[in-house]
Design a protein around this motif. Structure first.
Motif, mmCIF file in Angstrom:
data_model
loop_
_atom_site.group_PDB
_atom_site.id
_atom_site.type_symbol
_atom_site.label_atom_id
_atom_site.label_comp_id
_atom_site.label_asym_id
_atom_site.label_seq_id
_atom_site.Cartn_x
_atom_site.Cartn_y
_atom_site.Cartn_z
ATOM 1 N N GLY A 1 0.797 -1.230 0.000
ATOM 2 C CA GLY A 1 0.000 0.000 0.000
ATOM 3 C C GLY A 1 0.816 1.259 0.000
ATOM 4 O O GLY A 1 0.280 2.365 0.026
ATOM 5 N N VAL B 1 -9.731 6.542 -0.780
ATOM 6 C CA VAL B 1 -9.261 5.346 -1.482
ATOM 7 C C VAL B 1 -8.275 5.696 -2.579
ATOM 8 O O VAL B 1 -8.165 6.851 -2.988
ATOM 9 C CB VAL B 1 -10.450 4.587 -2.132
ATOM 10 C CG1 VAL B 1 -11.368 4.000 -1.084
ATOM 11 C CG2 VAL B 1 -11.211 5.527 -3.056
ATOM 12 N N ASP B 2 -7.544 4.623 -3.014
ATOM 13 C CA ASP B 2 -6.769 4.729 -4.247
ATOM 14 C C ASP B 2 -7.769 4.393 -5.358
ATOM 15 O O ASP B 2 -8.285 3.273 -5.402
ATOM 16 C CB ASP B 2 -5.608 3.746 -4.233
ATOM 17 C CG ASP B 2 -4.789 3.792 -5.506
ATOM 18 O OD1 ASP B 2 -3.571 4.022 -5.413
ATOM 19 O OD2 ASP B 2 -5.350 3.540 -6.597
ATOM 20 N N LEU C 1 -16.034 0.166 3.481
ATOM 21 C CA LEU C 1 -14.907 1.091 3.593
ATOM 22 C C LEU C 1 -15.239 2.126 4.649
ATOM 23 O O LEU C 1 -16.408 2.509 4.795
ATOM 24 C CB LEU C 1 -14.668 1.793 2.256
ATOM 25 C CG LEU C 1 -14.068 0.934 1.159
ATOM 26 C CD1 LEU C 1 -14.227 1.612 -0.185
ATOM 27 C CD2 LEU C 1 -12.598 0.669 1.450
ATOM 28 N N MET D 1 -9.232 0.577 -6.038
ATOM 29 C CA MET D 1 -10.571 0.273 -5.547
ATOM 30 C C MET D 1 -11.515 -0.058 -6.725
ATOM 31 O O MET D 1 -12.357 -0.947 -6.621
ATOM 32 C CB MET D 1 -11.130 1.465 -4.741
ATOM 33 C CG MET D 1 -12.407 1.157 -3.970
ATOM 34 S SD MET D 1 -12.339 -0.418 -3.068
ATOM 35 C CE MET D 1 -11.158 0.002 -1.816
ATOM 36 N N TYR E 1 -3.927 7.859 -2.169
ATOM 37 C CA TYR E 1 -5.247 7.967 -1.535
ATOM 38 C C TYR E 1 -5.891 9.320 -1.851
ATOM 39 O O TYR E 1 -5.224 10.346 -1.816
ATOM 40 C CB TYR E 1 -5.127 7.809 -0.025
ATOM 41 C CG TYR E 1 -4.786 6.396 0.403
ATOM 42 C CD1 TYR E 1 -5.800 5.419 0.402
ATOM 43 C CD2 TYR E 1 -3.516 6.061 0.792
ATOM 44 C CE1 TYR E 1 -5.492 4.135 0.783
ATOM 45 C CE2 TYR E 1 -3.206 4.774 1.165
ATOM 46 C CZ TYR E 1 -4.201 3.814 1.164
ATOM 47 O OH TYR E 1 -3.911 2.543 1.541
ATOM 48 N N HIS F 1 -6.921 -0.872 2.553
ATOM 49 C CA HIS F 1 -7.755 0.310 2.766
ATOM 50 C C HIS F 1 -8.414 0.302 4.135
ATOM 51 O O HIS F 1 -9.200 1.188 4.458
ATOM 52 C CB HIS F 1 -8.841 0.399 1.685
ATOM 53 C CG HIS F 1 -8.340 0.963 0.379
ATOM 54 N ND1 HIS F 1 -7.805 0.177 -0.604
ATOM 55 C CD2 HIS F 1 -8.283 2.248 -0.071
ATOM 56 C CE1 HIS F 1 -7.432 0.934 -1.628
ATOM 57 N NE2 HIS F 1 -7.711 2.228 -1.330
#
Lengths: 127, 956
Positions: B795, B838-839, B948, B843, B800, B928
C-alpha cells in the motif's frame, strides 16, 4: 479391436487436446473430468491404458487414483501415464511411488504422448 | 633427715615384738659350745668306721683280682693238658700254635711262657734224647746226675733266648719245684710252687719267681688213688712267672689306693716277699690288713696297708668344732649388742615420736601450701620439696631430693645465686624475687616467679625458695591482649554500653567504630548513643534496643544512620547482653558492619529483577524456567496463552509431567522432540502443536552458566512465519501449475496443427482454443503481477484520495459493460453517497473483480444488483458497496476458500478465471482498512459487500 484408453483430466481444453491427439490412432476413449468419475468408469470396464492428470479438484487426486488402480488386482497391471504440471523431482518420485509407468510434464508434445502410448501398448502409430 | 623420720615408726614396731633381754647371751654361748662338741664327736666316730669299710673294700678288690688272674692261668694249663691228651703225639708246631693263640703278652702279662715236661726212666733217657735231637740238635737233659726218674722240659713257648735256656732242664731236680710237682701229681690238680729264681733269669733285675704245674697222666691208666696217679704220671704242663711283672700288671687299677705286700707262705719277712707296690718313705695310716690266699695247694700272705691320705680330711674334723665355737661366740656378742641397742632405742623412741609428729605437721602445712616450697643446701642441692612444688615440676618429691636446683629452674641466674650464698655465709639474711623458667619433667618449661631467702643454721646455709607457677596468669594476660588486639583490628565496629547506669552510656568503642561513624571515641564514651537517622525521625532501633535490654535478650537489625560528616550509612547491627559471674546484666555489646554497598546492591538487584519480571510478563514469547531437579519454577503469561495450561498447574510441575502435558498438545503428524531431557542442546527445536490451535513453536534452551543450574526454556511462536513460508512455496507451485495449463493447450494444438492437415472447421476451432488460452495466460500474468505488486509495496504506492463512492461505481461499470453487452446491472443507489478515502485505480479494480465474478457465476444471465449501504461496524461508520447476484451461489466451504489464490468455485473450466480475482480484492480491501462481507448459499446467489471507512457523507 482398438485399445481402450481412459483419460482423467479436469481441464476441458486439455481433454479436447488429448481427444484430438488420440484421433490420430485407433483408440476407444473414455473421458472423465475428475478422479471419482474416472475411478467409477474404470471399475466398470477395465481400460487398456490410463492417462491421469495429477492435480485435480475433488476428494481424490491423480496420485491417489493411481494407487487405487494398483491396489485392485484387475487393474494392477494397466499402464498408467501421469500428466503433471509440476515438473519437480519431488513430484516425479511421488508419481513413481504411486505406481505410474511414466509421466509427461505439461505442456507436453502430442506426438510424444502418442509415442509413449504406443510403447506401453506395444504398437506403433502413423505420424 | 625427714626421710629417716618417716621410716622409723615401722622399725620400732618390729623391735617391740622381738625384745632381747640382757641375760640371754650366756646360756646361748654354753649351748652353742655343747652342740659343737657333740657334733664333732659323732662326726669323728662316723668317719673312722667309713674309712675302715672303704679300706676293707679295697683289700677285697686286690685279693679277688689275684685269684681271678691265677684261675685264668690255671685254665691255660688245663687247656694245654687237654691239647696233649687229645692228640697221640703233640708236635712242637702244634704247641707253638696253641700258645701263640693265647697271645700271652697281651692277655696274660707276667707269664714267661707255657711249657710241657715229660717223665722218663733212666732206661728211656738216651732214646728220648736221640729222638728229640732230630729237632733240637743240642737237646740234653740237665743236670745229668743219675736219678730214678727224669723230667725234662720238652716244649716251652714263646721260644725266645731266655726260654731256650730252660729246654731240657729237669725241674724235679730242684726241691722247691719238685715239691710243687709232687703235690700236683698226687692231688691231680694244679699246684703252685714256692718262691724260686727262674732259670730264665739272667743276672740283671732279678725278680722273684714261681711256677704253676698241672699233671698229665697216661691215657687209659687209673688215676683214682694217689698211688695210681703216681704210676700214671706222664709229665706236666706248666708256666713260669716273674712275680713283679705278674702282680704289677694284674693289680693295675686294683691296688692304686692301698700299699700291698705279697709274701710266699705265711711268713712275712723280707725273704718271703714276692711283690710290693710300696714306695720308699711313703707315710702310712694305721689301717692295716693281712690275709692268706690259698691257691694251687700253696699259701700267699697278702699284707695291705692304707697310705696316710687314704683317711678322711683332718681339716674337716677340726673345722667343725672350730666353726661351732666361733659361731657361739658371735651369737653371744650379737645378743649382747641387740640387748644394749634395744634399751637405747626405747629411750630414743619417745623423742623420735615427738619429732615425727612435728615434722608431719610441718609437712602437712607445706603440702597444703598453694605455692611450691623448695629448700636447698649451700651448693644448691634440693633438700625438701612440698607437694605443690612436686606437682609444678611433674615429679615425685623423693626423686628430686639431691638434684641440683638448676635442673628444676634452668633459668635461675647462677652467679646471682652464688652472690646470695656469699651474703648468707657472711651471716646476713637475704631475700629476693625473680621471674624465671621452670622445667617440667618431659622437658616442657613454664614461667615461674621465685621468692627466695637464705639463712645459716648450724654453720650451714639453707635456702628456701617459694615458687609460683604463673603460666595461667601469663596466658590470661596474653589472651586479654589478643582480645584487645582483635577488637581493635576488627573491621566490624564494636560499641559497649553500660546498662547498669541510666541512659546506658557508652564505655568502649573500637577503631572500626571511629572509622565507620566518623566519630572519635572521646566524643562518644560516657554518652548515650543512638542509631537514629536523625533526631526528628522515630527511633525504631532505639525502641528495639530498649525492649531487648529490658528483656535481657540479644537482638539483630539493620539500620540507616548518619555519619558525623552527614553521609548516610546502612548498618547490620548485632547486639548481645553481657553478664557478670552472678548472672547480673551489666553491659551490652553492639557489633555492626557497614552494609551500605550491600543494601544498594540489593536495591539495584530488586530494580533489575522487576524489570526482568516485566519483560518476562510482557514478552510475546513463552518462558519456562526449570531448576536442576527438573521442576518448573516459573512460567510467563505468554506461555500460558500458548498452551492454555493454567499457571498454577505449571508451577512446581515435574519434568515428566510437563513433557506429558506438552505432548498431549502435539500435532501427531509431526515429529515431537523431548523438551527437557534434551535441554542442554543449543539447537532450536520445532514443536508442532495441534491444541489449543495449530501452532509452530520454536523451542530453545539456555542453561544458567553459574550457581544452581537453572534452565530457561524459550518458546517462540513462529506459526505465522512458518505459514508464510509454506504459503509462498505453495503459491509458487500452484502458479506454475496454473500457467502450465493454458500453455499446454497452446503448445499441444499448435503442434497438432503443424503435424496434421485439418479441415477449416477443425482448424478454426483449434485456433480459437489457442487464442482463448493465450488470453487466460495474459490475464493470469496480469493478476499475478498486480497481486505481487500490491503485496510487495503493502500500500505504500497507493495514492489515496477522498472520493465519493459514486465515482468508484461509475468507473467500474464503465470499464466493464460495453454498450452491446447483454449483461445488466441494476443500480439501487441512495441520493446522498458517502465519501471514502481510497486509491481510485485499486478500488475500481476490486469492485470490477467482484462485479465480474457476479456475472460469471450467474450462468443464466440473471441481472446483478449494485447498491450502497451505510452502517456502523466495530464502532466505526462504514460505507458498503454491495453486489448481489442470483447465480449459483456458494457453499460454506467455498465461501471459506474464496480468498485463496487460484481457488475456483467452479473447477469445470466452463467459467473462465484465474482464481486470483478475490485474492486481489482481499489485498486491496485490507490495505484500505476495509472489510469484505459475504452472504451466499448454493443456488440462491451471492451478496458481497465491500465495506470502507466513511470520511463524510456528500450529496452527489
Amino acid at each position: 479391436m482398438s485399445a481402450r484408453i481412459a483419460v482423467v483430466e479436469d481441464q476441458p481444453e486439455i481433454r479436447q487436446l488429448i481427444r484430438m491427439t488420440l484421433e490420430l490412432g485407433d483408440f476407444d476413449l473414455v473421458e472423465a473430468e475428475n478422479a471419482d468419475i474416472g475411478w467409477a468408469q474404470m471399475q466398470q470396464q477395465k481400460p487398456d491404458l490410463v492417462l491421469l492428470d495429477v492435480m485435480m479438484p475433488g476428494s481424490m487426486d491423480g496420485l491417489e487414483l493411481c494407487r487405487r488402480l494398483r491396489a485392485r488386482p484387475e487393474t494392477a497391471a494397466v499402464p498408467v501415464i501421469l500428466l503433471t504440471a509440476r515438473g519437480q523431482q519431488r513430484d516425479i518420485e511421488a508419481g513413481r511411488d504411486a505406481g505410474a509407468d511414466t509421466y509427461l510434464t505439461k505442456p507436453f508434445s502430442p506426438m510424444e504422448l502418442l509415442d509413449r502410448i504406443g510403447a506401453l501398448l506395444g504398437g506403433t502409430f502413423p505420424r | 633427715m625427714m626421710a629417716g623420720a618417716a621410716a622409723q615408726p615401722d622399725d620400732t614396731g618390729l623391735r617391740h615384738r622381738f625384745e632381747i633381754p640382757d641375760w640371754l647371751a650366756w646360756p646361748a654361748l654354753s649351748l652353742g659350745l655343747l652342740i659343737t662338741v657333740v657334733i664333732s664327736a659323732l662326726l669323728w666316730t662316723r668317719l673312722a668306721t667309713v674309712d675302715e669299710q672303704r679300706f676293707q673294700s679295697e683289700v677285697d678288690k686286690v685279693v679277688a683280682q689275684m685269684r681271678r688272674r691265677m684261675v685264668a692261668h690255671e685254665e691255660i694249663l688245663r687247656g694245654a693238658a687237654g691239647l696233649v691228651r687229645g692228640s697221640e703225639k703233640v708236635t712242637r708246631e702244634e704247641w707253638r700254635d696253641y700258645v701263640e693263640e693265647l697271645n700271652l703278652p697281651r692277655n696274660y702279662p707276667g707269664i714267661l711262657g707255657v711249657g710241657l715236661t715229660v717223665r722218663m726212666t733212666d732206661a728211656e733217657k738216651s732214646a728220648h734224647e736221640t729222638l728229640v735231637r732230630k729237632d733240637v740238635p743240642d737237646y740234653r737233659i740237665r743236670p745229668d746226675t743219675p736219678r730214678d726218674e727224669y723230667h725234662s722240659i720238652l716244649y716251652l713257648h714263646p721260644l725266645n733266648a731266655l726260654n731256650r735256656r730252660a729246654i731240657g732242664y729237669d725241674m724235679n731236680s730242684e726241691p722247691t719245684r719238685s715239691a710243687a710237682m709232687s703235690r700236683a701229681r698226687d692231688a691231680g690238680d694244679v699246684a703252685l710252687s714256692g718262691k724260686v729264681t727262674l732259670v730264665q733269669e739272667d743276672k740283671q733285675a732279678v725278680q722273684p719267681g714261681f711256677l704253676l704245674y698241672y699233671p698229665l697222666y697216661a691215657r687209659g691208666m687209673a688215676t683214682d688213688t694217689v698211688e695210681a696217679r703216681r704210676r700214671a704220671l706222664q709229665g706236666y704242663t706248666y708256666s713260669p712267672y716273674r712275680a713283679h711283672d705278674l702282680f704289677g700288671n694284674a693289680l693295675r687299677g686294683y691296688a692304686d689306693r692301698v700299699v700291698v705286700h705279697i709274701h710266699d707262705g705265711r711268713d712275712t719277712g723280707d725273704e718271703s716277699l714276692l711283690y710290693t707296690n710300696a714306695v720308699p718313705g711313703q707315710s702310712l695310716s694305721g689301717l692295716e690288713d693281712r690275709r692268706e690266699l690259698e691257691f694251687g695247694g700253696h699259701v700267699w700272705t697278702v699284707r695291705t696297708r692304707a697310705p696316710a691320705d687314704f683317711q678322711s680330711d683332718h681339716l674337716v674334723l677340726w673345722l667343725v668344732p672350730l666353726m661351732g665355737s666361733v659361731l657361739s661366740a658371735l651369737l653371744f656378742h650379737l645378743l649382747r649388742q641387740l640387748a644394749i641397742s634395744a634399751r637405747a632405742h626405747r629411750s630414743a623412741q619417745a623423742m623420735t615420736h615427738e619429732l615425727a609428729l612435728s615434722e608431719s605437721r610441718l609437712s602437712a602445712v607445706l603440702d597444703t601450701a598453694a605455692d611450691g616450697i623448695v629448700t636447698t643446701d649451700e651448693s644448691g642441692m634440693v633438700l625438701t620439696m612440698n607437694r605443690s612444688a612436686a606437682d609444678m615440676f611433674g615429679r615425685r618429691s623423693d626423686e628430686v631430693i639431691g638434684l641440683p636446683l638448676a635442673r628444676l629452674l634452668p633459668g635461675l641466674d647462677e652467679t646471682w645465686f652464688a652472690g646470695r650464698l656469699a651474703e648468707a655465709q657472711s651471716g646476713r639474711r637475704w631475700a629476693l624475687h625473680q621471674d624465671t623458667q621452670g622445667a617440667r619433667s618431659g622437658g616442657r618449661s613454664f614461667p615461674v616467679t621465685v621468692s627466695a631467702s637464705g639463712f645459716m643454721r648450724d654453720g650451714r646455709v639453707v635456702h628456701t625458695l617459694l615458687l609460683r607457677d604463673v603460666s595461667e596468669q601469663l596466658a590470661a594476660q596474653t589472651r586479654m591482649r589478643l582480645h584487645d588486639r582483635a577488637l581493635e583490628s576488627s573491621s566490624e565496629a564494636v560499641l559497649i554500653r553500660d546498662v547498669q547506669t541510666t541512659g546506658y552510656p557508652v564505655v568502649y568503642v573500637n577503631a572500626a567504630f571511629e572509622r565507620l561513624t566518623d566519630r572519635t571515641a572521646a566524643s562518644v564514651i560516657g554518652q548515650p548513643y543512638s542509631y537514629a537517622l536523625d533526631s526528628g525521625a522515630p527511633d525504631r532501633v532505639g525502641e528495639e534496643m530498649r525492649w531487648a535490654i529490658a528483656h535481657e535478650k540479644p537482638f539483630t537489625t539493620t539500620a540507616e544512620v548518619m555519619r558525623a560528616d552527614g553521609r548516610p550509612l546502612w548498618l547490620a547491627l548485632s547486639s548481645s547482653p553481657v553478664r557478670d559471674n552472678d548472672g547480673r546484666l551489666t553491659h551490652y555489646v553492639d557489633v555492626f558492619g557497614d552494609i551500605t554497598e550491600r543494601v544498594e546492591f540489593e536495591q539495584k538487584l530488586i530494580r533489575r529483577t522487576n524489570r526482568l519480571h516485566t519483560v518476562f510478563a510482557l514478552s510475546p514469547d513463552g518462558f519456562v524456567t526449570v531448576d536442576a531437579e527438573g521442576t518448573i519454577t516459573n512460567v510467563n503469561p505468554a506461555f500460558v496463552r500458548m498452551t492454555q495450561i493454567p499457571q498454577r498447574e505449571l508451577l512446581g510441575m515435574t519434568a515428566a509431567e510437563f513433557e506429558r502435558r506438552m505432548h498431549a498438545l502435539a500435532d501427531p503428524e509431526q515429529p515431537w522432540p523431548e523438551l527437557l531431557l534434551d535441554r542442554s542442546s543449543d539447537e532450536p527445536q520445532r514443536l508442532w502443536l495441534k491444541r489449543p490451535e495449530h501452532r509452530v513453536i520454536e523451542r530453545s534452551a539456555r542453561v544458567a552458566p553459574q550457581g544452581r543450574s537453572e534452565t530457561v526454556l524459550y518458546f517462540r511462536d513462529i506459526t505465522q512465519q512458518f505459514e508464510i513460508d509454506r504459503m509462498k512455496s505453495e503459491f509458487l507451485s500452484t502458479a506454475a501449475h496454473e500457467l502450465r495449463t493454458p500453455l499446454a493447450s497452446i503448445f499441444g494444438f499448435a503442434e497438432l496443427l503443424m503435424n496434421r492437415d485439418y479441415d477449416d472447421t477443425a482448424r478454426r476451432r483449434m485456433y480459437g482454443i489457442i487464442h482463448r488460452q493465450s488470453r487466460v495466460l495474459v490475464n493470469l500474468i496480469n493478476d499475478l503481477l498486480d497481486l505481487a505488486r500490491i503485496e510487495a509495496r503493502a500500500g505504500q504506492d497507493f495514492r489515496y484520495e477522498d472520493l465519493p463512492v459514486r465515482m468508484l461505481i461509475n468507473a467500474a461499470i464503465e470499464g466493464l459493460v460495453t454498450p452491446e453487452d447483454t449483461r445488466r446491472i441494476e443500480l439501487e443507489l441512495p441520493k446522498a453517497m458517502p465519501r471514502v478515502r481510497v486509491d481510485h485505480e485499486k478500488m475500481v479494480r476490486a469492485l470490477t473483480n467482484v462485479i465480474t465474478n457476479a456475472f460469471k457465476y450467474s450462468p443464466g444471465g440473471e441481472p446483478v444488483t449494485l447498491s450502497v449501504v451505510e452502517a456502523a461496524r466495530t464502532s466505526r461508520l462504514m460505507a458498503g458497496i454491495r453486489v448481489a447476484d442470483r447465480g449459483i451461489g456458494m457453499t460454506a466451504e467455498q465461501q471459506s476458500r474464496i480468498f485463496e489464490r487460484f481457488y475456483r468455485a467452479d473447477p469445470s473450466g466452463n467459467i473462465p478465471g484465474t482464481g486470483l480475482g478475490m485474492s486481489l480484492v482481499k489485498e486491496i480491501m485490507d490495505l484500505h482498512g476495509g472489510e469484505i462481507e459475504i452472504v451466499s448459499a448454493p443456488g440462491e446467489g451471492s451478496t458481497i459487500t465491500l465495506w470502507l471507512p466513511v470520511m463524510d457523507t456528500a450529496t452527489t
